[in-house]
Design a protein around this motif. Structure first.
Motif, PDB file in Angstrom:
ATOM      1  N   VAL A 112      42.842  41.708  37.877  1.00  0.00           N
ATOM      2  CA  VAL A 112      41.513  42.312  37.896  1.00  0.00           C
ATOM      3  C   VAL A 112      40.546  41.543  36.993  1.00  0.00           C
ATOM      4  O   VAL A 112      39.400  41.281  37.379  1.00  0.00           O
ATOM      5  CB  VAL A 112      41.584  43.805  37.512  1.00  0.00           C
ATOM      6  N   PRO A 113      40.938  41.150  35.759  1.00  0.00           N
ATOM      7  CA  PRO A 113      40.013  40.341  34.955  1.00  0.00           C
ATOM      8  C   PRO A 113      39.582  39.045  35.643  1.00  0.00           C
ATOM      9  O   PRO A 113      38.456  38.594  35.479  1.00  0.00           O
ATOM     10  CB  PRO A 113      40.825  40.050  33.684  1.00  0.00           C
ATOM     11  N   THR A 270      41.150  52.469  40.454  1.00  0.00           N
ATOM     12  CA  THR A 270      40.541  51.365  41.199  1.00  0.00           C
ATOM     13  C   THR A 270      40.402  50.081  40.396  1.00  0.00           C
ATOM     14  O   THR A 270      40.188  49.015  40.990  1.00  0.00           O
ATOM     15  CB  THR A 270      39.140  51.756  41.720  1.00  0.00           C
ATOM     16  N   THR A 271      40.506  50.139  39.072  1.00  0.00           N
ATOM     17  CA  THR A 271      40.328  48.926  38.270  1.00  0.00           C
ATOM     18  C   THR A 271      41.513  48.634  37.365  1.00  0.00           C
ATOM     19  O   THR A 271      41.524  47.600  36.696  1.00  0.00           O
ATOM     20  CB  THR A 271      39.067  49.025  37.379  1.00  0.00           C
ATOM     21  N   ASN A 272      42.520  49.500  37.342  1.00  0.00           N
ATOM     22  CA  ASN A 272      43.659  49.292  36.453  1.00  0.00           C
ATOM     23  C   ASN A 272      44.640  48.319  37.105  1.00  0.00           C
ATOM     24  O   ASN A 272      45.268  48.631  38.111  1.00  0.00           O
ATOM     25  CB  ASN A 272      44.346  50.637  36.174  1.00  0.00           C
ATOM     26  N   PHE A 273      44.790  47.167  36.504  1.00  0.00           N
ATOM     27  CA  PHE A 273      45.621  46.130  37.099  1.00  0.00           C
ATOM     28  C   PHE A 273      47.091  46.547  37.193  1.00  0.00           C
ATOM     29  O   PHE A 273      47.837  46.014  38.026  1.00  0.00           O
ATOM     30  CB  PHE A 273      45.482  44.837  36.303  1.00  0.00           C
ATOM     31  N   VAL A 274      47.530  47.473  36.355  1.00  0.00           N
ATOM     32  CA  VAL A 274      48.903  47.968  36.459  1.00  0.00           C
ATOM     33  C   VAL A 274      49.176  48.467  37.873  1.00  0.00           C
ATOM     34  O   VAL A 274      50.232  48.201  38.457  1.00  0.00           O
ATOM     35  CB  VAL A 274      49.156  49.100  35.443  1.00  0.00           C
ATOM     36  N   GLU A 275      48.220  49.198  38.443  1.00  0.00           N
ATOM     37  CA  GLU A 275      48.394  49.733  39.790  1.00  0.00           C
ATOM     38  C   GLU A 275      48.021  48.694  40.855  1.00  0.00           C
ATOM     39  O   GLU A 275      48.748  48.492  41.831  1.00  0.00           O
ATOM     40  CB  GLU A 275      47.529  50.990  39.967  1.00  0.00           C
ATOM     41  N   VAL A 276      46.894  48.039  40.668  1.00  0.00           N
ATOM     42  CA  VAL A 276      46.412  47.084  41.657  1.00  0.00           C
ATOM     43  C   VAL A 276      47.415  45.952  41.862  1.00  0.00           C
ATOM     44  O   VAL A 276      47.586  45.439  42.971  1.00  0.00           O
ATOM     45  CB  VAL A 276      45.044  46.528  41.231  1.00  0.00           C
ATOM     46  N   VAL A 381      48.057  39.123  32.568  1.00  0.00           N
ATOM     47  CA  VAL A 381      46.710  38.938  32.021  1.00  0.00           C
ATOM     48  C   VAL A 381      46.725  38.004  30.821  1.00  0.00           C
ATOM     49  O   VAL A 381      45.854  37.121  30.684  1.00  0.00           O
ATOM     50  CB  VAL A 381      46.098  40.310  31.659  1.00  0.00           C
ATOM     51  N   LEU A 382      47.720  38.162  29.947  1.00  0.00           N
ATOM     52  CA  LEU A 382      47.784  37.279  28.779  1.00  0.00           C
ATOM     53  C   LEU A 382      47.993  35.824  29.204  1.00  0.00           C
ATOM     54  O   LEU A 382      47.332  34.914  28.688  1.00  0.00           O
ATOM     55  CB  LEU A 382      48.914  37.713  27.851  1.00  0.00           C
ATOM     56  N   SER A 383      48.883  35.603  30.166  1.00  0.00           N
ATOM     57  CA  SER A 383      49.218  34.237  30.571  1.00  0.00           C
ATOM     58  C   SER A 383      48.071  33.564  31.328  1.00  0.00           C
ATOM     59  O   SER A 383      47.665  32.443  31.002  1.00  0.00           O
ATOM     60  CB  SER A 383      50.478  34.238  31.441  1.00  0.00           C
ATOM     61  N   THR A 446      30.965  49.107  35.444  1.00  0.00           N
ATOM     62  CA  THR A 446      30.572  47.717  35.668  1.00  0.00           C
ATOM     63  C   THR A 446      31.054  47.224  37.026  1.00  0.00           C
ATOM     64  O   THR A 446      30.326  46.547  37.767  1.00  0.00           O
ATOM     65  CB  THR A 446      31.161  46.819  34.560  1.00  0.00           C
ATOM     66  N   PHE A 447      32.274  47.580  37.352  1.00  0.00           N
ATOM     67  CA  PHE A 447      32.891  47.096  38.581  1.00  0.00           C
ATOM     68  C   PHE A 447      32.157  47.623  39.809  1.00  0.00           C
ATOM     69  O   PHE A 447      31.808  46.862  40.716  1.00  0.00           O
ATOM     70  CB  PHE A 447      34.357  47.536  38.608  1.00  0.00           C
ATOM     71  N   ILE A 448      31.935  48.945  39.853  1.00  0.00           N
ATOM     72  CA  ILE A 448      31.361  49.538  41.051  1.00  0.00           C
ATOM     73  C   ILE A 448      29.896  49.131  41.210  1.00  0.00           C
ATOM     74  O   ILE A 448      29.411  48.916  42.332  1.00  0.00           O
ATOM     75  CB  ILE A 448      31.524  51.079  41.027  1.00  0.00           C
TER      76      ILE A 448
END
Length: 574
Positions: A112-113, A270-276, A381-383, A446-448
């Motif tokens: 997501v980032p 909708t923005t949590n990368f854990v789920e996406v 995300v860190l990598s 911000t996303f929407i």
């Protein structure tokens, strides 16, 4: 092994738990054979079918929040806790599948980032990546704390030792197999969790005399405790004043619909990368869209095996009943009985040996699923988003794969310390919703706005995020208890109602700041926004052309419509 354990397990229980752990580690070993590069490790090679990722999508969320947090909510507040599912999850999950997944999957981003980077540039990307990484470490600590408390209750170990042992178990299979190991374990864990909680619910309900007996027990307890929520507040989901803490029924409904149902829910799902990340591991855009929609169907039913046991525990387990009446009761996972102990104590009191082993394995599965989801998202995300972009650039794929594995080790070690923060809250949902207000609510704003308003500028992207986050932190500090003893009490808001208001403030401030800053800064050329903004993306890029030939139960829109109809009916009935 200490003798004063909270749960009296026998040999057969330990045997079942050992068999389960053998399967978990075995999946990690098998998945390792399929990891040849970073895409395999972080995104499962984009090769998984929708039914696998759909179950993993739910199982990744079926950790501390669903199991201990929701049973604690059930014990403390009763039926209004269903709003976290039927208002605070399903609509947002359907929106993710129908509207947003085509943008995520079609852009081929790895996180997501990274999507934020393409839409808004470096500023918003860096703010989002750092805030997301911090959030995952804090939330992984919640799952680890509850996982450690189960091991402590089972074996009587010191909590710190239990945390270390629990962390090593999760670390083993994530480091071995990456996201594939996490996802396939999450599918296994989903079935183990249901096999654990369904018998507990049915036996507990039978012990209290069925639904009528449960209502009678809650009514009797409420009549003798005038300071607590009334029976009517606990046995009806609307207006939910017991949950929000608002005196006004109108404000309570507004808080649930806007604060939870819109800002917190859409911000999380909708923005949590854990789920996406689970949906992005699929083999087609159609499968990616259907992942959260398939997950919505079991999600609708989960309150019946999480919230209902908490309500049963408040009637059947004397320690929880006394705690709810305002007493301080010795015992529980950390010396004093809390609502978080509801499920463990109910297991202790109603399950025979054998079923107890299955239930313990189910709880361990739930916490490992949640923690593994947080850590697998953190290492991606860190990598990719922090290390590769800002620290060490242009190295080999093997190098970043190694960074991902070391990030997994580091995140697990840090989670041991963040787990101590979770131990300060008697109801873990209070802490968790506060975190969501900080990290998810401003990101969703911000996303929407950026997805549907092409004029929004890169500068507005990062300034809105920062302003929204700071406003949520300010509300938490000014509330009565959102930050525990650090809160000032200047605003008469407490419990989960405070987190709803903090999230709402973050959303509104983010939107206002973004609009103002956009009016004073330069937008990106519209030609660069294809695949990132709705109006600039051709419709054929957002759908799978082959899906129209599938039967209705394999198509995105009919499945989404059926799930929405079911959740509307449940809201009316309860």
């Amino acid at each position: 092994m200490a003798g004063d354990t909270l749960i009296s397990a026998h040999f057969v229980d330990y045997l079942l738990i050992a068999i389960y752990f053998a399967f978990v580690l075995g999946i990690g070993v098998v998945a390792r054979r399929n990891v040849s590069d970073s895409v395999d490790f972080f995104l499962s090679g984009r090769s998984l079918p929708a039914w696998v990722t759909g179950l993993a999508f739910i199982s990744a969320n079926l950790g501390a929040v669903e199991i201990m947090g929701m049973s604690a909510n059930g014990a403390e507040f009763g039926l209004p806790a269903v709003h976290y599912f039927w208002v605070g999850a399903i609509p947002a999950m359907l929106f993710l599948g129908v509207v947003m997944m085509p943008f995520y999957y079609g852009s081929k981003v790895r996180s997501v980032p990274e999507f934020m980077l393409r839409r808004f540039g470096t500023g918003a990307h860096l703010v989002n990546a750092i805030s997301f990484a911090v959030a995952q470490l804090l939330i992984a600590g919640i799952n680890l704390y509850l996982l450690g408390s189960i091991i402590q209750a089972l074996l009587g170990w010191n909590l710190t030792l239990a945390l270390v042992v629990a962390a090593v178990i999760v670390l083993s299979y994530i480091t071995l197999g990456g996201l594939s190991a996490a996802i396939y374990n999450e599918v296994l864990q989903f079935f183990v969790i249901v096999a654990a909680l369904l018998p507990l619910t049915l036996i507990g309900l039978n012990r209290v005399g069925g639904w009528d007996g449960l209502k009678a027990g809650i009514t009797e307890a409420a009549s003798s405790n005038p300071d607590g929520p009334s029976a009517a507040e606990q046995l009806n989901s609307w207006p939910g004043t017991a949950l929000t803490g608002f005196d006004s029924e109108l404000l309570s409904v507004i808080g649930i619909v806007f604060g939870l149902g819109f800002v917190l829910s859409f911000g999380y799902w909708t923005t949590n990368f854990v789920e996406v990340q689970r949906a992005m591991a699929t083999n087609s855009i159609s499968a990616a869209r259907k992942t959260p929609i398939i997950g919505a169907f079991p999600k609708i039913l989960i309150p019946f095996i999480t919230i209902l046991p908490g309500m049963i525990a408040a009637v059947l387990v004397s320690d929880i009943a006394r705690t709810k009446a305002g007493e301080t009761v010795a015992g529980g996972a950390d010396g004093t009985v809390k609502y978080n102990d509801s499920l463990i104590l109910l297991m202790r009191d109603v399950l025979p040996n054998g079923l107890l082993g299955v239930a313990i394995a189910g709880l361990l599965a739930a916490f490992m699923a949640g923690m593994a989801a947080n850590i697998s998202a953190f290492n991606t995300v860190l990598s990719f988003d922090l290390w590769e972009r800002y620290v060490v650039k242009d190295r080999s794929d093997d190098y970043y794969l190694a960074v991902g594995r070391w990030a997994t080790v580091a995140a697990t070690a840090i989670a041991i310390f963040t787990a101590q923060l979770a131990s300060n809250f008697s109801n873990i949902m209070n802490y968790l919703q506060t975190l969501f207000g900080f990290f998810n609510a401003p990101l969703f704003a911000t996303f929407i706005l950026g997805m549907f308003w092409k004029r929004m500028t890169p500068t507005a992207g990062w300034t809105g995020l920062v302003a929204g986050t700071l406003s949520a932190v300010a509300v938490a500090f000014l509330s009565e208890d959102a930050f525990g003893s650090l809160s000032l009490g200047a605003i008469p808001l407490a419990g989960q109602g405070a987190s709803f208001v903090a999230a709402g403030a973050a959303f509104v401030v983010d939107i206002v700041v973004s609009v103002v800053v956009t009016s004073m800064t330069k937008p990106k050329p519209y030609a660069e926004l294809k695949g990132l903004v709705y109006s600039e993306t051709p419709r054929e890029d957002l759908v799978d052309p082959d899906e129209a030939s599938h039967p209705w139960y394999q198509r995105t829109m009919p499945l989404a419509g059926l799930a929405l109809a079911l959740v509307v009916v449940l809201n009316v009935v309860f």
